[in-house]
Structure formats: C-alpha cells, structure tokens
Design a protein around this motif. Structure first.
Motif, PDB file in Angstrom:
ATOM      1  N   LEU A 353       0.790  -1.331   0.082  1.00  0.00           N
ATOM      2  CA  LEU A 353       0.043   0.107   0.141  1.00  0.00           C
ATOM      3  C   LEU A 353       0.729   1.219   0.054  1.00  0.00           C
ATOM      4  O   LEU A 353       1.727   1.271   0.816  1.00  0.00           O
ATOM      5  CB  LEU A 353      -1.013   0.002   1.342  1.00  0.00           C
ATOM      6  N   ALA A 354       0.683   2.144  -1.046  1.00  0.00           N
ATOM      7  CA  ALA A 354       1.676   3.150  -1.338  1.00  0.00           C
ATOM      8  C   ALA A 354       0.753   4.364  -0.566  1.00  0.00           C
ATOM      9  O   ALA A 354      -0.102   4.884  -0.885  1.00  0.00           O
ATOM     10  CB  ALA A 354       1.903   3.574  -2.741  1.00  0.00           C
ATOM     11  N   ILE A 355       1.574   5.109   0.380  1.00  0.00           N
ATOM     12  CA  ILE A 355       1.036   6.410   1.045  1.00  0.00           C
ATOM     13  C   ILE A 355       2.134   7.481   0.823  1.00  0.00           C
ATOM     14  O   ILE A 355       3.269   7.189   1.332  1.00  0.00           O
ATOM     15  CB  ILE A 355       0.896   5.664   2.494  1.00  0.00           C
ATOM     16  N   ARG A 356       1.793   8.465   0.611  1.00  0.00           N
ATOM     17  CA  ARG A 356       2.532   9.475   0.601  1.00  0.00           C
ATOM     18  C   ARG A 356       1.608  11.113   0.549  1.00  0.00           C
ATOM     19  O   ARG A 356       0.387  10.849   0.194  1.00  0.00           O
ATOM     20  CB  ARG A 356       3.496   9.742  -0.750  1.00  0.00           C
ATOM     21  N   LEU A 357       2.192  12.064   0.734  1.00  0.00           N
ATOM     22  CA  LEU A 357       1.677  13.434   0.806  1.00  0.00           C
ATOM     23  C   LEU A 357       2.452  14.305  -0.255  1.00  0.00           C
ATOM     24  O   LEU A 357       3.242  15.129   0.139  1.00  0.00           O
ATOM     25  CB  LEU A 357       1.548  13.917   1.951  1.00  0.00           C
ATOM     26  N   ASP A 362       8.292  14.418  -1.003  1.00  0.00           N
ATOM     27  CA  ASP A 362       8.544  13.221  -1.386  1.00  0.00           C
ATOM     28  C   ASP A 362       8.603  12.026  -0.539  1.00  0.00           C
ATOM     29  O   ASP A 362       8.796  10.975  -1.034  1.00  0.00           O
ATOM     30  CB  ASP A 362       9.513  13.292  -2.592  1.00  0.00           C
ATOM     31  N   ASN A 363       8.557  12.407   0.632  1.00  0.00           N
ATOM     32  CA  ASN A 363       8.670  11.193   1.685  1.00  0.00           C
ATOM     33  C   ASN A 363       7.400  10.093   1.444  1.00  0.00           C
ATOM     34  O   ASN A 363       6.303  10.609   1.133  1.00  0.00           O
ATOM     35  CB  ASN A 363       8.451  11.664   3.255  1.00  0.00           C
ATOM     36  N   SER A 364       7.770   8.909   1.554  1.00  0.00           N
ATOM     37  CA  SER A 364       6.802   8.081   1.351  1.00  0.00           C
ATOM     38  C   SER A 364       6.748   6.731   2.385  1.00  0.00           C
ATOM     39  O   SER A 364       7.787   6.566   2.677  1.00  0.00           O
ATOM     40  CB  SER A 364       6.619   7.643  -0.122  1.00  0.00           C
ATOM     41  N   ILE A 365       5.526   5.834   2.400  1.00  0.00           N
ATOM     42  CA  ILE A 365       5.703   4.843   3.275  1.00  0.00           C
ATOM     43  C   ILE A 365       5.055   3.599   2.457  1.00  0.00           C
ATOM     44  O   ILE A 365       4.163   3.912   1.641  1.00  0.00           O
ATOM     45  CB  ILE A 365       4.708   4.924   4.540  1.00  0.00           C
ATOM     46  N   TRP A 452       7.563   0.370  -6.761  1.00  0.00           N
ATOM     47  CA  TRP A 452       7.636   1.582  -5.784  1.00  0.00           C
ATOM     48  C   TRP A 452       8.829   1.876  -5.548  1.00  0.00           C
ATOM     49  O   TRP A 452       9.043   3.128  -5.385  1.00  0.00           O
ATOM     50  CB  TRP A 452       6.476   1.273  -4.765  1.00  0.00           C
ATOM     51  N   LYS A 453       9.548   1.075  -5.013  1.00  0.00           N
ATOM     52  CA  LYS A 453      10.911   1.002  -4.435  1.00  0.00           C
ATOM     53  C   LYS A 453      11.864   1.932  -5.673  1.00  0.00           C
ATOM     54  O   LYS A 453      12.653   2.814  -5.328  1.00  0.00           O
ATOM     55  CB  LYS A 453      11.626  -0.050  -4.225  1.00  0.00           C
ATOM     56  N   THR A 459      11.829   5.319   0.430  1.00  0.00           N
ATOM     57  CA  THR A 459      10.634   4.841   0.833  1.00  0.00           C
ATOM     58  C   THR A 459      10.833   4.214   2.110  1.00  0.00           C
ATOM     59  O   THR A 459      11.856   3.046   2.162  1.00  0.00           O
ATOM     60  CB  THR A 459       9.779   4.043  -0.126  1.00  0.00           C
ATOM     61  N   ILE A 460       9.796   4.234   3.164  1.00  0.00           N
ATOM     62  CA  ILE A 460      10.027   3.408   4.237  1.00  0.00           C
ATOM     63  C   ILE A 460       9.245   2.120   3.983  1.00  0.00           C
ATOM     64  O   ILE A 460       7.952   2.385   3.805  1.00  0.00           O
ATOM     65  CB  ILE A 460       9.496   4.083   5.672  1.00  0.00           C
TER      66      ILE A 460
END
Length: 463
Positions: A353-357, A362-365, A452-453, A459-460
């Motif tokens: 599940l890709a999560i970012r704002l 550009d940080n993402s989880i 995604w990576k 990404t975390i």
C-alpha cells in the motif's frame, strides 16, 4: 520489392545527410566535426542495408571508442536485424566494457544504470531516430529534448508497443451492477468514488487497456494501470484550467509505463503524475490523484449496490477471462523489464500500500498488504499527520486521517470504533460518526514493491 529497397536507401541517405548538415551548421570546431562523423557512423549501422558499410561503421566506432558509446551500441544491438552486425556489436561491447552478459539485455542495462549517466551530445537524436522505425510519433518524444528532462534518457526503454498500442478506454460504457452478469463475486475490481459516483473497473478488462479516461462525478479523470509495476492510479486530468489528454506512450521508465499528453507529446511518469521529458518539464505540473481500492466484485457491490461497472463489450476483441491477461507475468516473481538496484527486502511483486503526501514532500511509506491482512487496524503518521489503515475481509485497504481519534476496533466491513466507544461509519472517502464528525480519506493505491521502490528509493517499508 526493388522499388521499396531503393526507396529505403534514398530515405536513409537523406536522413544521414540531413543530420550531418544540421550538426555541421551548429558546430564548427574539431570536436563538433568529430561528433558529426561519429553520429553518421551510428546512423549507418542503424539504417544501412549494405553489410560491408555497416561493418565498416562498427569498425570506426571501435577505433574511436568512448564510454558514451556503451548505451548506443547496446540499443543498436537490441534493435539490430543483421546477424553479422549482431556478432560485431556484441563482441565490441564485451571487448570495450570487460563485461560478458551476452544477450541478457537487462543485465547490460542494469550495469550501465549503476554508473553516472554518460551520453553523447547527439544521443537524443540517435534515440529519436532508432525508434522512428517503430512509430512515427516516437521521435517527438526525444528530438531536441536533451535538456528538457528530469530523468535519465538511457533509462527510457521501449515497452514493445506503439503509441496507444495498448488502447485506452475513452469514455467507456458503464452498466449497472445487476446487468454485470459476466462477473463472479471473487473477480478482482478496482473501485473508485468521485462525488458520489461509484464505479468498478474489473482487472480482467483493464489489464488489456491499462488506461481509461472519462468524466466521473463531474471531474475529468484518467485511471492508469501499469500492469508491470502493479499500480492503478486515478488522476484528475484538469489542472489550473488546462485539460491534459493523456495516452500510453509505448515507453517505460524503471518498468513503469510512461504516459504522454497529446498536445505537447511530453512524457509523464505514471507514479509521480508529472511530466519528465518535454516542454512541460519545469512548469510545476503535478496532477492530483484520488484513491483506488483493489477489492472483489462481491465486496464492492455489497458496499455500493448503486455502483456501475465496465461493460464487457468494450469495442475491442480481447479474451477478458479472469486471470487471462498477463497470466505468466503475474504467476512468477520475475521481471519483464529490470530496474536499477533492485531491492529484495520482500518479493519484487509483493503488493504494497503506497502512502504519501505529494503536496508536502516526496517522503513515502510502503506497507506490505500481507502485513496489513494480519493487522487490519494499522496506525502511523506521515509528515506529522496521523492516519489509520483499515483492511476489510476482502483484503482491501482504506486509509483515513485520524487527527486525535484513536481507532481501536473494526468489524472488517463498514464500522470502526474509537477508544471512547464511538462508532464510525466507513465510506469510500471519509469516516463519519453519529454527530457528523468527518475524518477524511488519505488517498492511496496498491503497487508492486519493486516498482514503488524504484520510483521512491528512500521509501520506508513496513512488512
């Protein structure tokens, strides 16, 4: 046939002459002249149907070798139709690089991408020319755009189809849930809701088209499915009064499909939602995206009986059976097109599940959906904003900003409960309690880990 061959020779001669004159007119020093000669020899290898001329040009390239030639020789080899030239080009790569990857093009690309980008001044013209034989639209993606880009040109690879060769569904026909008798309850669908307009797009159909454009809930949108990297992203296609007409370019960047816009033929990164090559680069353009839920048809229609769904009659002849499209690709963890520095923290095609704002940073989880299935209530924060991920019985993930609300219980369907015992009704785009308090949706979507990576190296990962 004789006429066709003569015509091809004439066209090739005109092309070589034209670019030679253009380069000479732009550069008059010795360095410029050498570049003209270099480029002319690459063009000969590319276009000549005279074997001896082609081999002579390869000999010139070998005698005047530069590191900038690596990617060009590799791409000549990739598109070569001559056995003798193939042998010579491959031998040249082995000799000059010290690498012996044979015809394993992915390994060659990965090795080149592991180093700093090193391109000849005319590489963009070379790339335009070598792909012009596939589709007349392709040269415009690259011609005179060497400085109008935010990604490496040598990482852009042809995906095997022409422009819109995988045909997008433009304003496709939607039917009611009761009329969708072609779907079984366990079929995978991508569900969206825009301003109360609920729609479902079956994977079995969308995998053959990889994009739909439409107006949903009064908003012009494009739903983009990159089958290779497992993303389905819903973009608003109007920004600051401009409506972008998007399509499938035929090219990939890090195994992720590149879109194009019809007006400028700029290339757009699908995951980032912004132009990366062409005249739109640098104009602060980034499309807003909305949430997409990957779920089952049975679960989606139970939640939203008013939903519409794609009509099976799309106007195209395809085998739309469940699991047919990309069956072999989805059944293994092997990649069709590689990426730089692949990460094996989890399997390449593990769904996350890709999560970012994007409006903030550009940080993402990335959260493994396997982990979320075991933890149907997952709480965390991004950029100081708290959120909760609720995973229902079908495995679908929905993310909501929680502010100071602590969700502690979830029935796996439509009701969540906070630590004060307050019940929250789960809607597609918000949570709502009996007093009318609203917690908004944090827009999210699923993706394969490797894709995604590659897009977000920092990404975390939660697994």
């Amino acid at each position: 046939m004789k006429y066709s061959i003569s015509r091809i020779k004439l066209v090739c001669f005109i092309i070589i002459t034209f670019w030679t004159v253009m380069l000479f007119s732009q550069q008059s020093d010795n360095s410029g002249k050498n570049e003209v000669i270099e480029y002319a020899n690459f063009l000969k290898v590319m276009t000549s149907d005279n074997e001896s001329e082609s081999l002579k040009a390869i000999k010139y390239i070998e005698s005047n070798w530069k590191p900038e030639f690596e990617i060009m020789v590799l791409e000549l080899l990739y598109f070569s139709r001559s056995t003798k030239s193939d042998f010579k080009l491959l031998d040249l790569l082995h000799k000059k690089t010290g690498k012996n990857y044979g015809l394993d093009f992915n390994r060659w690309y990965e090795w080149i991408w592991s180093k700093d980008e090193k391109l000849a001044p005319y590489y963009h013209k070379f790339k335009a020319q070598i792909h012009s034989r596939i589709d007349r639209h392709f040269p415009r993606y690259f011609s005179d755009r060497q400085d109008k880009r935010t990604i490496r040109l040598d990482e852009i690879r042809w995906g095997g189809v022409r422009q819109d060769g995988i045909p997008p569904l433009r304003n496709p026909t939607m039917i009611s849930a009761k009329d969708a008798d072609y779907l079984d309850d366990d079929n995978v669908v991508f569900g969206i809701e825009v301003n109360g307009d609920f729609r479902a797009y079956p994977k079995r159909i969308l995998a053959w088209h990889e994009m739909f454009t439409d107006t949903v809930g009064g908003i012009p949108v494009a739903g983009v499915y990159c089958t290779l990297c497992g993303t389905v992203i819903l973009y608003k296609t109007e920004l600051n009064g401009t409506q972008y007409q998007l399509g499938t370019s035929g090219f990939l960047y890090r195994s992720n499909k590149l879109m194009y816009d019809k007006k400028t033929q700029s290339l757009w990164n699908t995951i980032w939602g912004k132009p990366v090559v062409g005249p739109l680069v640098g104009k602060d353009i980034q499309l807003e995206y909305l949430s997409v839920v990957t779920t089952t048809w049975g679960e989606w229609k139970a939640r939203h009986p008013e939903t519409t769904v794609l009509d099976l009659n799309t106007g195209f002849s395809r085998d739309y059976g469940e699991g047919v499209a990309y069956k072999n690709y989805f059944s293994t963890d092997d990649l069709m097109f590689n990426v730089p520095s692949p990460d094996r923290s989890v399997k390449y095609k593990q769904s996350i599940l890709a999560i970012r704002l994007p409006e903030i940073s550009d940080n993402s989880i990335a959260i493994s959906t396997k982990y979320l299935k075991k933890h149907p209530i997952y709480k965390s924060e991004i950029e100081g904003r708290k959120f909760v991920v609720l995973t229902d019985k079908s495995g679908a993930n929905r993310v909501f900003f929680t502010e100071n609300i602590d969700i502690v219980d979830y029935d796996g369907s439509t009701i969540a409960t906070d630590n004060n015992g307050v019940k929250w009704n789960i809607h597609e785009n918000h949570l709502e309690n009996s007093k009318g308090k609203i917690l908004k949706r944090l827009h999210s979507f699923n993706a394969f880990w490797f894709g995604w990576k590659a897009a977000y190296p920092n990404t975390i990962l939660i697994k």
